[in-house]
Design a protein around this motif. Structure first.
Motif, PDB file in Angstrom:
ATOM      1  N   SER A 103      69.970 -45.105  -9.180  1.00 44.37           N
ATOM      2  CA  SER A 103      70.965 -44.378  -8.298  1.00 44.37           C
ATOM      3  C   SER A 103      72.042 -45.309  -7.717  1.00 44.37           C
ATOM      4  CB  SER A 103      70.066 -43.598  -7.284  1.00 44.37           C
ATOM      5  OG  SER A 103      69.361 -42.625  -7.835  1.00 44.37           O
ATOM      6  N   ALA A 104      71.629 -46.253  -7.256  1.00 44.05           N
ATOM      7  CA  ALA A 104      72.599 -47.252  -6.574  1.00 44.05           C
ATOM      8  C   ALA A 104      73.472 -47.758  -7.862  1.00 44.05           C
ATOM      9  CB  ALA A 104      71.604 -48.455  -5.972  1.00 44.05           C
ATOM     10  N   ARG A 105      73.054 -48.110  -8.910  1.00 44.69           N
ATOM     11  CA  ARG A 105      73.791 -48.654 -10.004  1.00 44.69           C
ATOM     12  C   ARG A 105      74.905 -47.698 -10.404  1.00 44.69           C
ATOM     13  NH1 ARG A 105      68.947 -50.383 -12.433  1.00 44.69           N
ATOM     14  NH2 ARG A 105      68.969 -48.653 -14.125  1.00 44.69           N
ATOM     15  N   LEU A 106      74.488 -46.365 -10.501  1.00 49.64           N
ATOM     16  CA  LEU A 106      75.521 -45.292 -10.832  1.00 49.64           C
ATOM     17  C   LEU A 106      76.591 -45.032  -9.586  1.00 49.64           C
ATOM     18  CD1 LEU A 106      73.638 -43.032 -13.046  1.00 49.64           C
ATOM     19  CD2 LEU A 106      75.951 -44.112 -13.582  1.00 49.64           C
ATOM     20  N   GLY A 148      74.863 -41.494  -4.175  1.00 49.27           N
ATOM     21  CA  GLY A 148      75.273 -42.636  -3.359  1.00 49.27           C
ATOM     22  C   GLY A 148      74.596 -42.433  -2.081  1.00 49.27           C
ATOM     23  N   LEU A 149      74.103 -41.059  -1.561  1.00 47.91           N
ATOM     24  CA  LEU A 149      73.440 -40.851  -0.446  1.00 47.91           C
ATOM     25  C   LEU A 149      72.014 -41.320  -0.427  1.00 47.91           C
ATOM     26  CD1 LEU A 149      74.739 -37.014   0.192  1.00 47.91           C
ATOM     27  CD2 LEU A 149      74.870 -38.895   1.623  1.00 47.91           C
ATOM     28  N   LEU A 150      71.435 -41.150  -1.426  1.00 46.23           N
ATOM     29  CA  LEU A 150      70.199 -41.663  -2.025  1.00 46.23           C
ATOM     30  C   LEU A 150      70.200 -43.115  -1.778  1.00 46.23           C
ATOM     31  CD1 LEU A 150      67.254 -41.403  -2.735  1.00 46.23           C
ATOM     32  CD2 LEU A 150      67.664 -41.558  -5.139  1.00 46.23           C
ATOM     33  N   ARG A 151      71.319 -43.919  -2.417  1.00 44.73           N
ATOM     34  CA  ARG A 151      71.389 -45.407  -2.261  1.00 44.73           C
ATOM     35  C   ARG A 151      71.342 -45.589  -0.657  1.00 44.73           C
ATOM     36  NH1 ARG A 151      77.336 -46.930  -3.379  1.00 44.73           N
ATOM     37  NH2 ARG A 151      77.430 -45.647  -1.464  1.00 44.73           N
ATOM     38  N   ASN A 152      72.164 -44.845   0.011  1.00 46.82           N
ATOM     39  CA  ASN A 152      72.442 -45.457   1.320  1.00 46.82           C
ATOM     40  C   ASN A 152      70.985 -45.120   2.297  1.00 46.82           C
ATOM     41  OD1 ASN A 152      74.910 -45.531   0.520  1.00 46.82           O
ATOM     42  ND2 ASN A 152      75.754 -43.894   1.778  1.00 46.82           N
ATOM     43  N   HIS A 153      70.403 -44.129   1.942  1.00 48.30           N
ATOM     44  CA  HIS A 153      69.173 -43.880   2.799  1.00 48.30           C
ATOM     45  C   HIS A 153      68.199 -44.938   2.298  1.00 48.30           C
ATOM     46  CE1 HIS A 153      69.905 -39.977   3.928  1.00 48.30           C
ATOM     47  NE2 HIS A 153      70.098 -39.481   3.015  1.00 48.30           N
ATOM     48  N   ARG A 173      69.404 -47.954   1.547  1.00 54.40           N
ATOM     49  CA  ARG A 173      69.708 -49.245   2.248  1.00 54.40           C
ATOM     50  C   ARG A 173      69.511 -49.288   3.556  1.00 54.40           C
ATOM     51  NH1 ARG A 173      74.436 -52.256   0.507  1.00 54.40           N
ATOM     52  NH2 ARG A 173      75.074 -52.216   2.821  1.00 54.40           N
ATOM     53  N   VAL A 174      69.056 -48.445   4.183  1.00 58.09           N
ATOM     54  CA  VAL A 174      68.407 -48.383   5.566  1.00 58.09           C
ATOM     55  C   VAL A 174      67.441 -49.513   5.711  1.00 58.09           C
ATOM     56  CG1 VAL A 174      67.161 -47.129   7.578  1.00 58.09           C
ATOM     57  CG2 VAL A 174      69.013 -46.238   6.361  1.00 58.09           C
ATOM     58  N   LEU A 175      66.662 -49.555   4.648  1.00 60.00           N
ATOM     59  CA  LEU A 175      65.552 -50.606   4.617  1.00 60.00           C
ATOM     60  C   LEU A 175      66.071 -51.958   3.955  1.00 60.00           C
ATOM     61  CD1 LEU A 175      62.654 -51.721   4.635  1.00 60.00           C
ATOM     62  CD2 LEU A 175      62.173 -50.428   2.294  1.00 60.00           C
ATOM     63  N   ALA A 176      66.861 -51.843   2.802  1.00 60.49           N
ATOM     64  CA  ALA A 176      67.282 -52.962   2.054  1.00 60.49           C
ATOM     65  C   ALA A 176      68.169 -52.563   0.987  1.00 60.49           C
ATOM     66  CB  ALA A 176      66.007 -53.959   1.373  1.00 60.49           C
ATOM     67  N   ASP A 177      68.917 -53.640   0.452  1.00 58.73           N
ATOM     68  CA  ASP A 177      69.814 -53.566  -0.848  1.00 58.73           C
ATOM     69  C   ASP A 177      68.874 -53.670  -2.014  1.00 58.73           C
ATOM     70  OD1 ASP A 177      71.640 -53.898  -2.628  1.00 58.73           O
ATOM     71  OD2 ASP A 177      72.535 -55.703  -2.036  1.00 58.73           O
ATOM     72  N   PHE A 178      68.396 -52.540  -2.598  1.00 58.55           N
ATOM     73  CA  PHE A 178      67.604 -52.648  -3.856  1.00 58.55           C
ATOM     74  C   PHE A 178      68.170 -53.241  -4.899  1.00 58.55           C
ATOM     75  CE2 PHE A 178      64.876 -49.939  -1.146  1.00 58.55           C
ATOM     76  CZ  PHE A 178      63.877 -49.926  -1.556  1.00 58.55           C
ATOM     77  N   GLY A 179      69.409 -53.272  -5.105  1.00 54.27           N
ATOM     78  CA  GLY A 179      70.180 -53.919  -6.178  1.00 54.27           C
ATOM     79  C   GLY A 179      69.714 -55.441  -6.097  1.00 54.27           C
ATOM     80  N   ALA A 180      69.432 -56.110  -5.283  1.00 48.89           N
ATOM     81  CA  ALA A 180      69.235 -57.637  -4.983  1.00 48.89           C
ATOM     82  C   ALA A 180      67.576 -57.717  -5.448  1.00 48.89           C
ATOM     83  CB  ALA A 180      69.140 -58.211  -3.514  1.00 48.89           C
ATOM     84  N   ILE A 181      66.623 -56.654  -5.565  1.00 49.48           N
ATOM     85  CA  ILE A 181      65.404 -56.929  -5.636  1.00 49.48           C
ATOM     86  C   ILE A 181      65.251 -57.156  -7.301  1.00 49.48           C
ATOM     87  CG2 ILE A 181      63.008 -56.017  -5.589  1.00 49.48           C
ATOM     88  CD1 ILE A 181      64.098 -54.478  -2.838  1.00 49.48           C
ATOM     89  N   VAL A 182      64.374 -58.054  -7.651  1.00 52.35           N
ATOM     90  CA  VAL A 182      64.065 -58.338  -9.013  1.00 52.35           C
ATOM     91  C   VAL A 182      62.864 -57.428  -9.427  1.00 52.35           C
ATOM     92  CG1 VAL A 182      63.301 -59.910 -10.798  1.00 52.35           C
ATOM     93  CG2 VAL A 182      64.977 -60.845  -8.857  1.00 52.35           C
ATOM     94  N   LYS A 183      62.900 -56.765 -10.438  1.00 49.37           N
ATOM     95  CA  LYS A 183      61.778 -55.813 -10.671  1.00 49.37           C
ATOM     96  C   LYS A 183      60.382 -56.791 -11.111  1.00 49.37           C
ATOM     97  CE  LYS A 183      60.205 -52.326 -13.988  1.00 49.37           C
ATOM     98  NZ  LYS A 183      61.057 -51.311 -15.234  1.00 49.37           N
ATOM     99  N   SER A 184      59.359 -56.428 -10.411  1.00 49.30           N
ATOM    100  CA  SER A 184      58.282 -57.247 -10.682  1.00 49.30           C
ATOM    101  C   SER A 184      57.517 -56.777 -12.056  1.00 49.30           C
ATOM    102  CB  SER A 184      57.190 -57.189  -9.564  1.00 49.30           C
ATOM    103  OG  SER A 184      56.889 -55.816  -9.364  1.00 49.30           O
ATOM    104  N   THR A 225      78.994 -46.711   2.425  1.00 51.25           N
ATOM    105  CA  THR A 225      77.424 -46.800   2.421  1.00 51.25           C
ATOM    106  C   THR A 225      76.815 -46.603   3.555  1.00 51.25           C
ATOM    107  OG1 THR A 225      78.050 -49.316   3.131  1.00 51.25           O
ATOM    108  CG2 THR A 225      77.772 -48.947   1.107  1.00 51.25           C
ATOM    109  N   LYS A 226      77.602 -46.270   4.738  1.00 59.35           N
ATOM    110  CA  LYS A 226      76.897 -45.715   5.967  1.00 59.35           C
ATOM    111  C   LYS A 226      76.942 -44.375   6.128  1.00 59.35           C
ATOM    112  CE  LYS A 226      78.706 -49.759   8.583  1.00 59.35           C
ATOM    113  NZ  LYS A 226      79.592 -50.432   9.721  1.00 59.35           N
ATOM    114  N   GLU A 227      77.352 -43.518   5.198  1.00 57.19           N
ATOM    115  CA  GLU A 227      77.191 -42.045   5.252  1.00 57.19           C
ATOM    116  C   GLU A 227      75.547 -41.589   4.863  1.00 57.19           C
ATOM    117  OE1 GLU A 227      77.701 -38.712   6.192  1.00 57.19           O
ATOM    118  OE2 GLU A 227      79.496 -39.459   5.877  1.00 57.19           O
ATOM    119  N   LEU A 228      75.109 -40.826   5.745  1.00 58.54           N
ATOM    120  CA  LEU A 228      73.728 -40.239   5.552  1.00 58.54           C
ATOM    121  C   LEU A 228      73.904 -38.977   5.313  1.00 58.54           C
ATOM    122  CD1 LEU A 228      71.890 -42.640   7.694  1.00 58.54           C
ATOM    123  CD2 LEU A 228      71.970 -43.078   5.070  1.00 58.54           C
ATOM    124  N   GLN A 229      74.828 -38.123   5.802  1.00 62.90           N
ATOM    125  CA  GLN A 229      74.805 -36.726   5.822  1.00 62.90           C
ATOM    126  C   GLN A 229      75.145 -35.929   4.670  1.00 62.90           C
ATOM    127  OE1 GLN A 229      73.570 -34.494   7.997  1.00 62.90           O
ATOM    128  NE2 GLN A 229      72.907 -35.717   9.480  1.00 62.90           N
TER     129      GLN A 229
END
Length: 729
Positions: free
Chosen positions: A616-619, A711-716, A718-729, A627-631
């Motif tokens: 979702s974040a990539r698209l 984008g909303l899913l990405r923003n939700h 992002r409240v925790l973290a930038d998943f784009g920076a996480i390397v898939k395990s 990035t701050k929009e949640l509604q």
């Protein structure tokens, strides 16, 4: 490279470098350097031994190499030459090919061609005969000796050679044969031999070593224990035995134990006594004098180490038969030193601690930043700024009485620097401040904070446990950091004369350990503004400070909290100002998010939501949603939905909003992750189900609507973290 197995006899090689008394810290350092360097260089020369033992005493460094091949193995080496098109023209060798063959000592007929990633090149296979170990060792020995690094190297005689202390002899034995080596120091030539030297007092005669394997035994017979581990254990055993005979106990102070191990060649524990009148001194004064100044082991009544008895144990390097004489000499020294301490203490407590404040005007903190008294004024102001933040965050966290105690501790925290005791024993700063505060009638909170505000003093040290000590400690370090950064004196490489890295680490660790809800970003901005107001010719250091603290947070999360590097990137962001500001505004939150991410990676939960959020974040990058929009109701138009999966996605996001809000308010990121797990199947249907959609629809309204859902899913997330920076395990 192909090694051709040759069966050669194995030898034992001994190198001993004899010197004047070496600094204790250099002995450990030299051993560590040789342990790394010698095996590496032997491997590079194809002389890998069966084992290497490295020893050191105050007067010598030694290495014993066991199972050393007497000769390198023969080997075949493939050497790359010029490109084929330059080496041959019309099938005939050119000057390039002929010159290459001549250089390699082969005929042109021995050249062959091979394809490489850069085209076809000429190669030759060379046969290289192994060199004798004796040849190689004579080249390596000077490199091993003069390749050592350390502090305060010196020249001696009239030569240019440098070493921590003059070199007096050199032993080089390959089995029972002396390997001829010379160290040329101008007028003084140091030639290798089999002659070592025994203990300076107990066996001062030369020691002739017949062969390398006899080294340790011959030196032990000459009262030299070359193995530092053996000396260390001997010291431990003797100290414990002596303390037990006195009916007491002594802790083996690690740094003292290491130091005395490298100050003696044949350790002997010597017991000394001092007058019980000195037991009335603060215990820290007595132990500091013994441990730091005289290198004695204090003796306590019990293992609790809370009550001294009037004895000490020192480690001698002289004649054990003269222990009583040695003890008497040490007793005279300690009596004089403790008598000085007693005088300083009595003189200091004649005046209240506050009375020393004016003298701080005469002590310079830093030439451009004024006196220590001026620094105290800044500490008071910063402590007030911190308490204002704490009170605003949680009125119940800090009482008016606590604020008063904090301000008092901030005022007095440096007063002991100008007392006679701390002038003589600088390492007792804070310790004596606490003692003098008590004798001056200050409250327990203030006295404790004066000591605690210096904590932690280094890696592994305790952290302040009282709020008063924590706030004053933060204020002191923040003032140092902002002031020194404001002058442009940033730490570089290993140079950090003001210990700014340690100060920043202390701020973060104190905040994390005490869970103090401070806004570090605001504090830095306010203190930096005050600095610029006081020094209008200086630029604000705020940007450098922010970057510096972010790096410290990153380092502490990875090294001390064992958070994976990509998860640290995810909570701090990769060149993401939003995450960086968030980390500095709420230092507790960045720690909690990092620890939580690590926990859900370890238990497998992260894998369950990773693909959904990341896809979702990539698209979503193709859209322009803030990035701050949640509604969802403000940025998604249901009238543009073409398929049921879009409505389902939208409804799930609407249900997600209150969970996200609760997660933020309660700092409960588990609720967020559970919500993301629940929405994952809906998002998968949106992407891949029977009714899946084309996100990048030709219709701009439909396309924007779908990108906003993602984008909303990405923003939700992002409240925790930038998943784009996480390397898939």
């Amino acid at each position: 490279m192909v090694l051709i197995s040759n069966q050669f006899p194995m030898s034992t090689f001994l190198l001993e470098v004899g010197t004047e008394e070496l600094p204790a810290d250099f002995v450990d350092s030299a051993i560590a350097q040789w342990q790394s360097r010698i095996p590496q260089t032997l491997d590079e020369y194809f002389l890998t031994p069966e084992g290497i033992e490295i020893y050191g005493t105050p007067r010598r460094l030694a290495v014993i190499i066991k199972g050393l091949p007497q000769k390198q193995p023969d080997r075949e080496e493939e050497v790359k030459g010029p490109p084929a098109k330059a080496a041959f023209k019309d099938g005939q060798p050119t000057k390039a090919a002929i010159g290459f063959a001549r250089k390699q000592g082969v005929e042109v007929d021995n050249l062959f061609l091979r394809d490489t990633a850069k085209g076809e090149f000429v190669f030759v296979q060379k046969q290289i005969s192994g060199r004798p170990a004796t040849e190689i060792l004579t080249e390596l020995i000077p490199q091993w000796i003069f390749g050592l690094e350390g502090r305060r190297f010196m020249r001696w005689a009239n030569g240019d050679l440098k070493f921590p202390r003059p070199i007096r002899w050199l032993v080089t034995l390959l089995d029972d044969v002396v390997l001829p080596v010379e160290l040329d120091n101008n007028a003084e030539i140091i030639k290798s031999d089999r002659i070592s030297s025994g203990h300076r007092i107990l066996s001062p005669k030369p020691v002739e070593i017949p062969q390398a394997t006899d080294y340790q035994s011959y030196l032990r017979n000459a009262y030299v224990e070359v193995n530092p581990e053996a000396r260390r254990e001997t010291i431990k055993s003797q100290v414990e035995s002596a303390a037990k005979q006195l009916g007491g106990y002594t802790p083996l102070y690690p740094e003292l134990w290491e130091e005395v191990t490298n100050l003696v060649e044949w350790p002997t524990a010597v017991v000394g006594k001092f007058s019980s009148e000195f037991l009335n001194l603060p215990q820290e004064v007595v132990t500091t004098e013994m441990v730091s100044h005289q290198r004695y082991f204090p003796v306590f009544k019990t293992e609790a180490a809370t009550e001294l008895i009037p004895y000490f144990i020192t480690i001698g390097n002289g004649d054990p038969a003269k222990s009583e004489i040695i003890a008497t000499g040490n007793e005279r020294v300690i009596r004089a030193r403790l008598a000085d301490g007693q005088f300083f203490y009595k003189t200091d407590i004649d005046s209240p601690l506050e009375s020393y404040l004016p003298q701080l005007e005469k002590v310079t903190f830093q030439k451009d930043l004024g006196s220590v008294r001026q620094k105290v004024g800044r500490i008071e102001k910063i402590a007030s700024q911190i308490t204002d933040q704490l009170r605003q965050h949680s009125p119940n966290l800090i009482s008016p009485e606590a604020i008063t105690q904090i301000q008092r501790a901030a005022l007095l925290c440096k007063a002991d620097l100008v007392t006679q005791m701390v002038y003589e024993f600088p390492e007792l700063q804070g310790v004596m401040g606490q003692k003098y505060a008590v004798t001056s009638g200050e409250s327990e909170q203030v006295a404790t904070a004066i000591f605690e505000h210096y904590l932690p003093r280094g890696a592994g040290d305790a952290l302040p446990q009282t709020l008063t000590g924590q706030v004053v400690g933060l204020a002191d370090r923040l003032d140092t950091l902002v002031s020194i950064f404001g002058l442009g004196m940033l730490p570089t490489g290993s140079s950090d004369p003001f210990a700014l890295r340690r100060a920043a680490n202390g701020i973060i660790n104190i905040t994390w350990d005490a869970n103090l809800p401070i806004n570090l970003q605001q504090l830095l901005q306010d203190i930096a503004a005050d600095f610029v107001a006081a020094y209008p010719d200086k630029n604000s250091p705020i940007e450098s400070l922010q970057e510096f603290f972010l790096q410290r947070i990153r380092t502490l999360l990875q090294e001390e909290n064992k958070i994976d590097y990509d998860l640290v990137n995810a909570v701090l962001g990769e060149d993401d100002p939003e995450y960086q500001n968030r980390a500095l505004i709420d230092v507790l939150d960045v720690r909690d998010r990092a620890l939580f991410l690590q926990s859900i990676r370890d238990n497998g939960t992260l894998d369950k939501i990773y693909e959904t959020v990341n896809r979702s974040a990539r698209l979503a990058k193709q859209g322009d949603l803030d990035t701050k929009e949640l509604q969802p109701t403000t940025v998604v138009t249901p009238e543009y939905f073409q398929k049921s999966c879009e409505q389902a996605f939208y409804d799930a996001l609407v249900e997600l909003v209150p969970k996200i809000k609760a997660s933020q308010e309660e700092r409960d990121y588990q609720k967020l992750v559970e919500a993301l797990e629940q929405i994952a199947p809906t998002v998968s249907t949106f992407f891949d189900g029977d009714q899946s959609v084309l996100v990048m629809d030709p219709d701009p309204n439909i396309r924007s609507n779908r990108l906003n859902l993602l984008g909303l899913l990405r923003n939700h997330a992002r409240v925790l973290a930038d998943f784009g920076a996480i390397v898939k395990s």
